[in-house]
Design an enzyme around this catalytic site. Structure first.
Site, PDB file in Angstrom:
ATOM      1  N   HIS A  32     -46.623  33.802  45.374  1.00  0.00           N
ATOM      2  CA  HIS A  32     -46.918  32.482  46.000  1.00  0.00           C
ATOM      3  C   HIS A  32     -47.906  31.823  45.290  1.00  0.00           C
ATOM      4  O   HIS A  32     -49.095  32.552  44.802  1.00  0.00           O
ATOM      5  CB  HIS A  32     -47.238  32.669  47.392  1.00  0.00           C
ATOM      6  N   ASP A  73     -39.735  34.257  51.888  1.00  0.00           N
ATOM      7  CA  ASP A  73     -38.257  34.279  51.711  1.00  0.00           C
ATOM      8  C   ASP A  73     -37.664  35.653  51.289  1.00  0.00           C
ATOM      9  O   ASP A  73     -36.489  35.894  51.165  1.00  0.00           O
ATOM     10  CB  ASP A  73     -37.916  33.226  50.328  1.00  0.00           C
TER      11      ASP A  73
HETATM   12  N1  CMC Z   1     -41.679  37.851  39.285  1.00  0.00           N
HETATM   13  C1  CMC Z   1     -42.326  38.051  38.297  1.00  0.00           C
HETATM   14  N2  CMC Z   1     -43.403  37.640  37.695  1.00  0.00           N
HETATM   15  C2  CMC Z   1     -43.874  36.582  38.601  1.00  0.00           C
HETATM   16  C3  CMC Z   1     -43.270  36.249  39.654  1.00  0.00           C
HETATM   17  C4  CMC Z   1     -42.328  36.850  40.129  1.00  0.00           C
HETATM   18  N3  CMC Z   1     -41.605  36.607  41.194  1.00  0.00           N
HETATM   19  N4  CMC Z   1     -44.192  35.166  39.978  1.00  0.00           N
HETATM   20  C5  CMC Z   1     -45.100  35.024  39.272  1.00  0.00           C
HETATM   21  N5  CMC Z   1     -45.048  35.814  38.302  1.00  0.00           N
HETATM   22  C6  CMC Z   1     -45.819  35.885  37.023  1.00  0.00           C
HETATM   23  C7  CMC Z   1     -45.774  34.840  36.236  1.00  0.00           C
HETATM   24  O1  CMC Z   1     -44.864  35.075  35.001  1.00  0.00           O
HETATM   25  C8  CMC Z   1     -47.171  34.701  35.625  1.00  0.00           C
HETATM   26  O2  CMC Z   1     -47.481  35.886  34.673  1.00  0.00           O
HETATM   27  P1  CMC Z   1     -48.487  35.669  33.304  1.00  0.00           P
HETATM   28  O3  CMC Z   1     -49.682  35.405  34.090  1.00  0.00           O
HETATM   29  O4  CMC Z   1     -48.310  36.674  32.696  1.00  0.00           O
HETATM   30  O5  CMC Z   1     -47.894  34.311  32.860  1.00  0.00           O
HETATM   31  C9  CMC Z   1     -48.040  34.904  36.851  1.00  0.00           C
HETATM   32  O6  CMC Z   1     -47.219  35.826  37.715  1.00  0.00           O
HETATM   33  C10 CMC Z   1     -48.480  33.818  37.610  1.00  0.00           C
HETATM   34  O7  CMC Z   1     -47.123  33.057  37.972  1.00  0.00           O
HETATM   35  P2  CMC Z   1     -47.022  31.464  38.136  1.00  0.00           P
HETATM   36  O8  CMC Z   1     -45.608  31.046  37.847  1.00  0.00           O
HETATM   37  O9  CMC Z   1     -47.975  30.793  37.222  1.00  0.00           O
HETATM   38  O10 CMC Z   1     -47.581  31.153  39.176  1.00  0.00           O
HETATM   39  P3  CMC Z   1     -47.226  29.744  40.383  1.00  0.00           P
HETATM   40  O11 CMC Z   1     -48.284  29.787  41.291  1.00  0.00           O
HETATM   41  O12 CMC Z   1     -46.980  28.565  39.355  1.00  0.00           O
HETATM   42  O13 CMC Z   1     -45.695  30.012  41.106  1.00  0.00           O
HETATM   43  C11 CMC Z   1     -44.115  30.954  42.414  1.00  0.00           C
HETATM   44  C12 CMC Z   1     -45.932  30.347  42.356  1.00  0.00           C
HETATM   45  C13 CMC Z   1     -43.973  30.908  43.960  1.00  0.00           C
HETATM   46  C14 CMC Z   1     -43.537  29.512  41.883  1.00  0.00           C
HETATM   47  C15 CMC Z   1     -43.684  31.972  41.565  1.00  0.00           C
HETATM   48  O14 CMC Z   1     -44.639  33.047  42.128  1.00  0.00           O
HETATM   49  C16 CMC Z   1     -42.363  32.315  41.587  1.00  0.00           C
HETATM   50  O15 CMC Z   1     -41.378  31.803  40.932  1.00  0.00           O
HETATM   51  N6  CMC Z   1     -41.742  33.370  42.860  1.00  0.00           N
HETATM   52  C17 CMC Z   1     -40.267  33.450  42.780  1.00  0.00           C
HETATM   53  C18 CMC Z   1     -39.678  32.586  43.410  1.00  0.00           C
HETATM   54  C19 CMC Z   1     -39.969  32.325  44.850  1.00  0.00           C
HETATM   55  O16 CMC Z   1     -39.935  33.512  45.614  1.00  0.00           O
HETATM   56  N7  CMC Z   1     -40.312  31.300  45.589  1.00  0.00           N
HETATM   57  C20 CMC Z   1     -40.751  31.134  47.033  1.00  0.00           C
HETATM   58  C21 CMC Z   1     -42.107  30.865  47.195  1.00  0.00           C
HETATM   59  S1  CMC Z   1     -42.436  31.002  48.955  1.00  0.00           S
HETATM   60  C22 CMC Z   1     -41.593  29.847  49.772  1.00  0.00           C
HETATM   61  C23 CMC Z   1     -41.932  28.478  49.422  1.00  0.00           C
HETATM   62  O17 CMC Z   1     -43.102  27.968  50.269  1.00  0.00           O
HETATM   63  O18 CMC Z   1     -41.493  27.677  48.847  1.00  0.00           O
END
Ligand code: CMC
Length: 428
Positions: free
Chosen positions: A307, A364
């Site tokens: 998140h 989710d």
């Molecule tokens: N599985 C594997 N690695 C992950 C995941 C995941 N679900 N989420 C983040 N990471 C890793 C990412 O690869 C990155 O690694 P590194 O630092 O080595 O490059 C690190 O963790 C930080 O991730 P980010 O993508 O830079 O973080 P963000 O804050 O931009 O993204 C997120 C947040 C929710 C989009 C992301 O965690 C994600 O894609 N999760 C899966 C989709 C999901 O479950 N979304 C629903 C969110 S809750 C409902 C809502 O409010 O929308």
């Protein structure tokens, strides 16, 4: 606590005010930064930008706190109901009994959707994605209420628009489900409360009496409460951004639906179940999928994990996980993907990759298992998220308009070609 910020740019130092929220959140007010220095800030994904001041929802990602208008989400999920929460979000205080009766009564009496909207709806193929249908239909509704396009409409007219949207989205969502299973739509019945009416329109049949199951009503009500608002997330920021141009509430909500559709936002609940099904079909080897999620050459992610703001745990996920066991037991449903979900959570939470990056199950991760136990097809899950988030979008839209916020218009740092002379290449 500092009461001013000083930014030094070469020899020049400027003083900027500090603004502190009611929960002690500190911010540097950069409204005058460009005027004073010529600089703008660069913050891709708005990871560090407070886009607005808001009095609706408080969230502390480090401590796993979520409160609507000051009330902890745990208390609201246990003791309140979705309609009361909607009132609280919109008007800032819990309703008195009279206010609650009046509010729910008005919503009940606006659930009927203009019959002509059906002509637009009938044009969708039965396998059209529910979010595409919902987005179009929410915008379509604006055509039936031309008065609502006036940005200067009265407070009463604005309130009526909000009531109409709250009432009609549930009806529209039920239509979308009915089309997907090839059943005729059901008209709302005023004898039901909001959630029971929605379930009746979704699962009821014209040929038989519908008796809502209290376990299902309760479970869905709880899920809607947990989704009702989440401060400045992607879809809510979209609603505020679109609304800031003084676009009407229907169009702003339709834009919110579009933003929610993406798999990184609300679309994740559909993706979680699809992922769990893939793991099950592959023999249930959860460790293999955890490895895939860690592999930077593989674009697979653990959907329902991570998140932008929660870096400890998502309080909504905690409540949903408990509710999930409870609902499945009460309904006598055995879903093998629940087992896989729990194993996945256990393996991932011990894995240094997830621990170091503070990746925890989010709202989710378990919600889809409950939706499925209730009888919703996977493609409907994100639409249910939208239904829950609706009071939040409308409250934020209302707050933004009442504060007369300026149009949202960020700056950019241009990285394209510098000036060059046109030479005729293609046109002879
Ligand atoms: N599985 C594997 N690695 C992950 C995941 C995941 N679900 N989420 C983040 N990471 C890793 C990412 O690869 C990155 O690694 P590194 O630092 O080595 O490059 C690190 O963790 C930080 O991730 P980010 O993508 O830079 O973080 P963000 O804050 O931009 O993204 C997120 C947040 C929710 C989009 C992301 O965690 C994600 O894609 N999760 C899966 C989709 C999901 O479950 N979304 C629903 C969110 S809750 C409902 C809502 O409010 O929308």
């Amino acid at each position: 606590m500092a009461d001013k910020a000083f930014i030094k740019l070469g020899e020049k130092e400027v003083e900027l005010p500090i603004y502190v929220g009611t929960e002690g959140e500190e911010s540097i007010d950069i409204n005058k930064l460009r005027d004073l220095t010529g600089f703008v800030t660069l913050d891709s994904g708005y990871k560090n930008t407070g886009a607005t001041k808001s009095g609706i929802t408080f969230l502390d990602g480090e401590l796993g706190i979520l409160r609507y208008r000051g009330y902890p989400i745990e208390q609201l999920a246990e003791k309140s109901n979705f309609m009361e929460v909607a009132y609280l979000l919109l008007y800032g205080e819990l309703p008195t009994n009279d206010q609650f009766v009046d509010f729910t009564d008005r919503i009940t009496h606006h659930t009927l959707v203009h019959e002509d909207v059906k002509q637009f709806f009938d044009g969708f193929p039965s396998n059209a994605h529910p979010m595409g249908q919902l987005c179009s239909l929410m915008c379509t509704l604006s055509s039936f209420y031309p008065d609502s396009l006036n940005p200067n409409m009265s407070k009463e007219a604005t309130d009526l628009t909000i009531i109409r949207i709250l009432a009609k989205m549930a009806t529209v969502v039920s239509w979308i489900h009915k089309k997907s299973v090839g059943h005729p739509i059901m008209y709302p019945q005023n004898k039901y409360d909001y959630v029971s009416n929605f379930l009746y329109m979704t699962f009821g049949m014209r040929t038989e009496e519908y008796v809502p199951d209290p376990v299902v009503v309760d479970a869905l009500d709880k899920l809607l409460i947990l989704h009702a608002d989440h401060e400045q997330n992607c879809s809510t920021s979209t609603v505020r951004m679109v609304g800031s141009s003084q676009a009407n509430a229907y169009a702003s909500v339709a834009a919110g639906v579009a933003a929610l559709w993406g798999p990184l936002h609300g679309g994740a609940n559909q993706q979680v179940i699809e992922m769990l099904e893939i793991i099950k079909a592959d023999g249930g080897n959860v460790a293999k999928f955890v490895e895939k999620a860690k592999d930077k050459n593989d674009n697979f992610r653990l959907m329902g994990f991570g998140h932008r703001v929660y870096k400890n745990f998502d309080p909504r996920a905690k409540i949903i996980k408990e509710a999930c066991d409870n609902v499945l037991n009460k309904l006598g449903v055995f879903d093998p993907v629940l087992d896989i979900a729990k194993q996945l959570e256990e393996v991932a939470l011990k894995d240094p990759y997830f621990v170091e990056r503070k990746l925890y199950p989010n709202v989710d991760f378990y919600s889809g298992i409950i939706y499925r136990a209730i009888g919703f097809p996977t493609e409907m899950f994100t639409v249910l998220f939208a239904l829950g988030r609706l009071p939040g979008w409308l409250s934020q839209w209302k707050e933004m308009r009442e504060a007369n916020e300026p149009i949202g218009r960020p700056r950019q740092i241009y990285t394209g070609p510098t000036v060059r002379d046109y030479t005729n290449i293609a046109i002879r």
